[in-house]
Motif scaffolding. Structure first.
Motif, PDB file in Angstrom:
ATOM      1  N   GLU A  87       0.772  -1.227   0.000  1.00 41.28           N
ATOM      2  CA  GLU A  87       0.000   0.000   0.000  1.00 41.28           C
ATOM      3  C   GLU A  87       0.816   1.297   0.000  1.00 41.28           C
ATOM      4  O   GLU A  87       0.327   2.313  -0.473  1.00 41.28           O
ATOM      5  N   THR A 144      -4.934   2.949  11.345  1.00 42.54           N
ATOM      6  CA  THR A 144      -5.336   3.098   9.951  1.00 42.54           C
ATOM      7  C   THR A 144      -5.738   4.548   9.674  1.00 42.54           C
ATOM      8  O   THR A 144      -6.058   5.316  10.589  1.00 42.54           O
ATOM      9  N   GLU A 146      -8.106   6.724   6.539  1.00 41.50           N
ATOM     10  CA  GLU A 146      -8.923   6.585   5.343  1.00 41.50           C
ATOM     11  C   GLU A 146      -8.078   6.880   4.110  1.00 41.50           C
ATOM     12  O   GLU A 146      -7.280   7.820   4.085  1.00 41.50           O
ATOM     13  N   ARG A 147      -8.278   6.076   3.086  1.00 36.86           N
ATOM     14  CA  ARG A 147      -7.452   6.131   1.888  1.00 36.86           C
ATOM     15  C   ARG A 147      -7.557   7.471   1.150  1.00 36.86           C
ATOM     16  O   ARG A 147      -6.624   7.870   0.446  1.00 36.86           O
ATOM     17  N   ALA A 182       2.453  -3.282   8.051  1.00 34.61           N
ATOM     18  CA  ALA A 182       1.895  -2.877   6.764  1.00 34.61           C
ATOM     19  C   ALA A 182       2.234  -3.865   5.655  1.00 34.61           C
ATOM     20  O   ALA A 182       1.545  -3.909   4.630  1.00 34.61           O
ATOM     21  N   HIS A 185      -0.805  -6.121   5.277  1.00 34.36           N
ATOM     22  CA  HIS A 185      -2.034  -5.340   5.415  1.00 34.36           C
ATOM     23  C   HIS A 185      -3.269  -6.144   5.032  1.00 34.36           C
ATOM     24  O   HIS A 185      -4.339  -5.969   5.624  1.00 34.36           O
ATOM     25  N   ARG A 189      -6.232  -6.737   7.544  1.00 32.62           N
ATOM     26  CA  ARG A 189      -7.556  -6.261   7.121  1.00 32.62           C
ATOM     27  C   ARG A 189      -8.609  -7.353   7.287  1.00 32.62           C
ATOM     28  O   ARG A 189      -9.715  -7.116   7.792  1.00 32.62           O
ATOM     29  N   ILE A 194     -11.148  -4.623   8.718  1.00 28.78           N
ATOM     30  CA  ILE A 194     -10.824  -3.242   8.365  1.00 28.78           C
ATOM     31  C   ILE A 194     -11.364  -2.970   6.969  1.00 28.78           C
ATOM     32  O   ILE A 194     -11.094  -3.724   6.036  1.00 28.78           O
ATOM     33  N   HIS A 198      -9.687   1.991   4.061  1.00 35.27           N
ATOM     34  CA  HIS A 198      -8.655   2.389   5.019  1.00 35.27           C
ATOM     35  C   HIS A 198      -7.312   1.786   4.638  1.00 35.27           C
ATOM     36  O   HIS A 198      -7.231   0.638   4.192  1.00 35.27           O
ATOM     37  N   VAL A 199      -6.250   2.559   4.841  1.00 28.41           N
ATOM     38  CA  VAL A 199      -4.881   2.070   4.694  1.00 28.41           C
ATOM     39  C   VAL A 199      -4.399   1.571   6.048  1.00 28.41           C
ATOM     40  O   VAL A 199      -4.543   2.274   7.059  1.00 28.41           O
ATOM     41  N   VAL A 200      -3.854   0.364   6.091  1.00 28.18           N
ATOM     42  CA  VAL A 200      -3.212  -0.136   7.309  1.00 28.18           C
ATOM     43  C   VAL A 200      -1.822   0.499   7.358  1.00 28.18           C
ATOM     44  O   VAL A 200      -0.929   0.127   6.603  1.00 28.18           O
ATOM     45  N   VAL A 201      -1.650   1.469   8.234  1.00 28.51           N
ATOM     46  CA  VAL A 201      -0.415   2.252   8.256  1.00 28.51           C
ATOM     47  C   VAL A 201       0.670   1.565   9.068  1.00 28.51           C
ATOM     48  O   VAL A 201       1.811   1.416   8.610  1.00 28.51           O
TER      49      VAL A 201
END
Length: 244
Positions: A87, A144, A146-147, A182, A185, A189, A194, A198-201
């Motif tokens: 990601e 996370t 939001e993308r 990450a 991810h 997720r 998740i 959303h991005v798993v940061v």
């Protein structure tokens, strides 16, 4: 034995370190809530407060860690190279100086504390695998965003992460922020429901430090102030101006 709580914010800043071995002692949900409740006062651009955090423990954490361990065995290529798989990119490629030397220095200090010889790839991989057990901390946090959000929100999340780590020291707890999560991810997720938006940061281990563990005797060296700070108290000459 764990460390004593930090008496104030400055002490917490100076005492905080990335802990990579934890005691099995559980952390109460009330304490975790107190930490996150304090961290929510972290500043963010126009008060957007973009962060999201999932607290995982008990059987859910065990299942997540076991699932990632299975994928690690099946897909070792995920951990090839310095950047995360999927990601986002954490590091520049190639990494330039002085950043590369700093990264290597702390890495080799840690490996020496674990008795891992240079070139022992199997032992290095085993050590890296401890990331995906949250270093045996009883609590894992997954963060996370939001993308649709932009870089400013990533800055905000960084401030929130530091706030969590400093608040943890107030309660005598320690942490290790973990970009490594990450890489997996998709597994995170699925296990933690998740949303795709959303991005798993990153993740974070949270618990009571085992200060008898050799790996926790390592403190990453910090550069002196004059290497990164510049003080300006007079107007700078602009192009075309004459300085007497």
């Amino acid at each position: 034995m764990p460390r004593h709580p930090s008496p104030n914010a400055l002490a917490a800043l100076l005492e905080r370190q990335s802990i990579r071995a934890f005691q099995p002692e559980q952390v109460s949900r009330h304490t975790i809530e107190q930490i996150l409740d304090a961290a929510r006062y972290a500043p963010s651009g126009t008060n957007t407060q973009p962060w999201h955090v999932i607290v995982v423990s008990g059987a859910a954490k065990t299942r997540l860690c076991e699932h990632v361990a299975q994928v690690r065995r099946a897909e070792p290529e995920r951990e090839a190279g310095a950047n995360v798989a999927g990601e986002y990119r954490y590091y520049s490629d190639p990494m330039t100086e002085p950043y590369l030397s700093r990264r290597r220095r702390v890495g080799w200090d840690m490996y020496r504390s674990l008795g891992i010889a240079k070139g022992d790839r199997a032992a290095s991989r085993d050590a890296a695998g401890r990331n995906y057990r949250f270093f045996d901390a009883p609590v894992g946090l997954i963060f996370t965003l939001e993308r649709v959000l932009e870089k400013g929100s990533w800055i905000d999340l960084g401030i929130f992460l530091q706030s969590v780590m400093i608040a943890a020291r107030h309660y005598g707890l320690d942490t290790c922020a973990q970009g490594a999560w990450a890489r997996y991810h998709d597994i995170v997720r699925k296990e933690l429901a998740i949303p795709d938006g959303h991005v798993v940061v990153c993740g974070m281990a949270l618990g009571y430090a085992d200060m008898h563990a050799p790996v926790n005797t390592i403190r990453a060296q910090r550069e002196p102030l004059d290497t990164f700070a510049r003080f300006v108290d007079q107007p700078l000459a602009t192009k075309g101006s004459t300085v007497a």
